[in-house]
Design an enzyme around this catalytic site. Structure first.
Site, PDB file in Angstrom:
ATOM      1  N   TYR A 107      94.941  85.436 -80.187  1.00  0.00           N
ATOM      2  CA  TYR A 107      95.373  84.068 -80.749  1.00  0.00           C
ATOM      3  C   TYR A 107      94.714  83.790 -81.689  1.00  0.00           C
ATOM      4  CZ  TYR A 107      96.710  83.769 -75.733  1.00  0.00           C
ATOM      5  OH  TYR A 107      97.282  84.017 -74.414  1.00  0.00           O
ATOM      6  N   HIS A 151      98.052  89.462 -63.073  1.00  0.00           N
ATOM      7  CA  HIS A 151      96.729  88.706 -62.607  1.00  0.00           C
ATOM      8  C   HIS A 151      96.852  87.880 -61.659  1.00  0.00           C
ATOM      9  CE1 HIS A 151      94.672  89.526 -66.885  1.00  0.00           C
ATOM     10  NE2 HIS A 151      95.154  90.758 -66.157  1.00  0.00           N
ATOM     11  N   GLU A 175      99.510  88.266 -67.403  1.00  0.00           N
ATOM     12  CA  GLU A 175      99.116  87.068 -66.430  1.00  0.00           C
ATOM     13  C   GLU A 175      99.842  87.121 -65.187  1.00  0.00           C
ATOM     14  OE1 GLU A 175      96.396  86.077 -67.222  1.00  0.00           O
ATOM     15  OE2 GLU A 175      96.040  85.449 -69.313  1.00  0.00           O
ATOM     16  N   GLU A 208      91.518  90.018 -70.606  1.00  0.00           N
ATOM     17  CA  GLU A 208      91.482  88.522 -71.035  1.00  0.00           C
ATOM     18  C   GLU A 208      90.736  88.573 -72.533  1.00  0.00           C
ATOM     19  OE1 GLU A 208      92.722  86.158 -69.706  1.00  0.00           O
ATOM     20  OE2 GLU A 208      93.352  86.982 -67.776  1.00  0.00           O
TER      21      GLU A 208
END
Length: 316
Positions: free
Chosen positions: A102, A192, A189, A95
């Site tokens: 970004y 996750h 993701e 994460e």
């Protein structure tokens, strides 16, 4: 009481080690994806298009900052097995890489003032702040099961509003490297969300029937609030480029997937794969993308070759 060593030869839950091995096989770094190769494509976009992309990438930076600083960390307090702790630790590191990636996108494609404006927007937008505050309130005050629901909703639903644009441009054969980072994030993701949904379902099955009904009422109310806010966000951000309704359908489809990950039925009967904008699905499927839980590192992503350590490498 003596502190005991974790024994990886003991299987408390066979999925723990399986997910740990798959997740670590998918390590990646933003610095190894040449976003600068997208500058020519970026320069040919209109100012409105660039603004939309900056907003969705900036929004992802805010959401993943929440996950890296709060969301994943709180999951460690409610693990069911010791190997689960190792899996959560891996998720936490990734994460942080997502949040950093970004920033890499924004700073590579924009000048300093535009980046500052994007950060200011993401930190002050009403809808963005609503969802991070709503999710973080659960992280700070919720039960272990409630925290897992909040995380699955964030990573499995709310992220996808922001994922749509890079995938749409990739489906149009633009911004290949920016979208490659997004696809790498999506792959993480997916792991996750599926894993936490599985762990949630184990705990949910242990509740009594009245407790399950009460919990489902809380969960449905949370989802309704989040989706109402999300669709407002969609109108604000995507309205200028005419993609708002396509994005909402993409969010509904991923809401169905998130519910399925937790062991529930779909909630939107008319939001199936065939209902998603085909350009976006083309963006997902192009080159290295594998919209699949257990995909390996894509062929277009090259890990650096291992090199022997030198004495100078230890001089920090």
């Amino acid at each position: 009481m003596a502190y005991t060593t974790i024994n990886w030869n003991v299987d408390e839950d066979e999925l723990d080690e399986y997910v740990f091995d798959k997740a670590t096989a998918q390590y990646w770094l933003d610095t190894r994806v040449p976003v600068s190769n997208d500058i020519l494509d970026w320069q040919h976009l209109s100012a409105t298009e660039r603004d939309v992309i900056n907003k969705v990438v900036g929004g992802l930076a805010l959401l993943d900052t929440l996950q890296s600083e709060e969301g994943v960390d709180v999951m460690r307090r409610d693990v069911r097995t010791r190997k689960e702790m190792a899996v959560i630790n891996d998720f936490l590191m990734m994460e942080s890489i997502h949040a950093k990636s970004y920033g890499t996108i924004l700073t590579t494609l924009n000048d300093e003032q535009v980046v500052k404006d994007a950060f200011h927007w993401m930190n002050n937008n009403e809808q963005m702040q609503f969802k991070v505050k709503k999710i973080n309130a659960v992280y700070q005050n919720g039960t272990g099961l409630q925290k897992k629901v909040a995380s699955v909703f964030l990573e499995g639903i709310l992220y996808y509003d922001n994922f749509f644009t890079p995938l749409w441009y990739r489906g149009n054969n633009k911004l290949a490297n920016l979208s490659e980072i997004i696809k790498l994030v999506i792959r993480d993701e997916s792991v996750h969300g599926t894993y936490l949904g599985y762990k949630f379902h184990q705990g949910f099955d242990e509740l009594s029937e009245p407790e399950q009904k009460q919990f489902r009422k809380w969960m449905d109310n949370l989802l309704d609030e989040l989706l109402e806010n999300e669709f407002k966000f969609t109108d604000v951000v995507y309205g200028p480029i005419g993609l708002a309704e396509d994005v909402k359908q993409f969010v509904r489809y991923n809401a169905n997937k998130a519910m399925q990950n937790m062991g529930f039925d779909s909630i939107f009967p008319n939001a199936e794969l065939k209902d998603i904008n085909p350009i976006v699905m083309n963006g997902i499927n192009t080159e290295t993308a594998n919209h699949d839980f257990f995909s390996q590192v894509g062929a277009g992503y090259l890990m650096g070759n291992a090199e022997a350590m030198n004495d100078d490498d230890y001089d920090f």
